[in-house]
Design a protein around this motif. Sequence first.
Motif, short mmCIF file in Angstrom:
data_model
loop_
_atom_site.label_atom_id
_atom_site.label_comp_id
_atom_site.label_asym_id
_atom_site.label_seq_id
_atom_site.Cartn_x
_atom_site.Cartn_y
_atom_site.Cartn_z
N ASN A 1 0.83 -1.20 0.00
CA ASN A 1 0.00 0.00 0.00
C ASN A 1 0.86 1.25 0.00
N VAL A 2 1.93 1.24 0.80
CA VAL A 2 2.80 2.41 0.89
C VAL A 2 3.56 2.62 -0.42
N GLU A 3 3.86 1.54 -1.13
CA GLU A 3 4.62 1.65 -2.38
C GLU A 3 3.79 2.16 -3.55
N LEU A 4 2.46 2.21 -3.40
CA LEU A 4 1.61 2.53 -4.55
C LEU A 4 1.99 3.85 -5.23
N GLY A 5 2.17 4.89 -4.44
CA GLY A 5 2.50 6.19 -5.02
C GLY A 5 3.84 6.19 -5.71
N LEU A 6 4.80 5.51 -5.11
CA LEU A 6 6.13 5.41 -5.72
C LEU A 6 6.06 4.64 -7.03
N GLN A 7 5.25 3.57 -7.04
CA GLN A 7 5.09 2.77 -8.25
C GLN A 7 4.49 3.62 -9.37
N ALA A 8 3.50 4.44 -9.02
CA ALA A 8 2.87 5.31 -10.02
C ALA A 8 3.86 6.32 -10.59
#
Length: 451
Positions: free
Chosen positions: A114-121
């Motif tokens: 969940n925390v990685e979502l923004g970084l992935q985007a």
Amino acid sequence: MNTTATRTPAPAAAEGTHDVITVSGLHKHFTSPTGDVLPVLQDIELTLREGEIVALLGKSGSGKSTLLRHIAGLLAPSSGTVRYRGAPVNGPNPGTAMLFQSFALMPWLTVQQNVELGLQAKGVLPYTRRRQALEAIDTVGLDGFENAYPKELSGGMRQRVGFARALVVEPDVLLMDEPFSALDVLTAQTLRNELLELLARPQSPTRTALLVTHSIEEAVQLADRILILGSDPGTIAAELRVDLPRPRNRRTPGFEALIEDAYECLTGERSDTPAPLGTHDPLGAAAPLPQANVEQLTGLLEELDGQDGAMALPALADALSYEVDDLMPLVEAAQLLAYARIDTGELRLTATGRGFANADILTRKHLFAAAVLANVPLIATIRTLLMASDGGRLREHHVTDRLLAGSSEQASRQQLALAITWGRYAELFEYDARDRVLLLPHEDHVAGGAR
């Protein structure tokens, strides 16, 4: 008001710091399916400076969340501009991250995912993404829960995941839409303190925040400035500076005074006297009814009566455990019906209000009927139309069509629904939901026919 008093300054933005967000002449309206234009925000001017926390405070429907979404770049203004460090915002704002009331976690993903979502985007490589996410998780105190799923976490822990997900992308500005309102009192207080600690860290890339809240106490506790929005449409009606040292609580000198100032700003716009009807159609021209429940209004009047007929608004909110969005419609309804008036920051019962508070159940109905007929043009007009109609019947659309002259279709239906509730309680008319017909009570219809 007490806002000009000199106090020990909080660690707010320093003199000459840069403007991070600038909103100029922002207007926003929505168009209903029937083509009606509904103004939501009007002539908004707002500057958010580096290193400060600003709270947006206002009644329900004042456009707080809508303004927040414009700054995030999720909504486009009807006119006016939003700028991030001088550059126009024409899409998602790259300098902001959003924290929501509902946690907004993906239940099928772990805390780390969940925390990685923004970084992935943002296209961050997996190794770097993992390292930054783990650092953010550790920062918010969730080390050891990286592989847990949201269902395994308490509400406070889920919101910590939300903090980590927002902060991991290192935004200049953290945008928060009532982030603590879904939490219990103690958990919310803990997270507020932790948020202030995170924003105050010298190494933190995120030191600026804009908070939408319905809690005056929360705004005074967290913010360096409080912007108070008026309603219909939303405008910035007042600004309060919070020059108090941190940490703050109700025992901090000046804290209670600022709470009272905020209540005064929220209530000072409303006249105690209903708008005159003049030659206009009262259904289309009258001021909107406050969204107030009769039982809750009765409880408010009883509380006032038990306190010698008057209470300061902050004390009343505490006694009823109400926030602004809960209390203000009841205060407005009490004023509209001439049951109470605001006098130097206190809500004070009138003789009519004291009579209602001390009456028995059936007498209250008669008193309420008299009050709405005298002070609520919408209900009085519906009653008049019913008395003049054949058979004591009135189709719902005859009322909503005329209400549309002054508001949107949705607002018209909300107003009629509230008028029906009040009118039924007062036994002024009945309502057939299946056929959508307003009806005179049987005894009134018979009496009208006899005349």
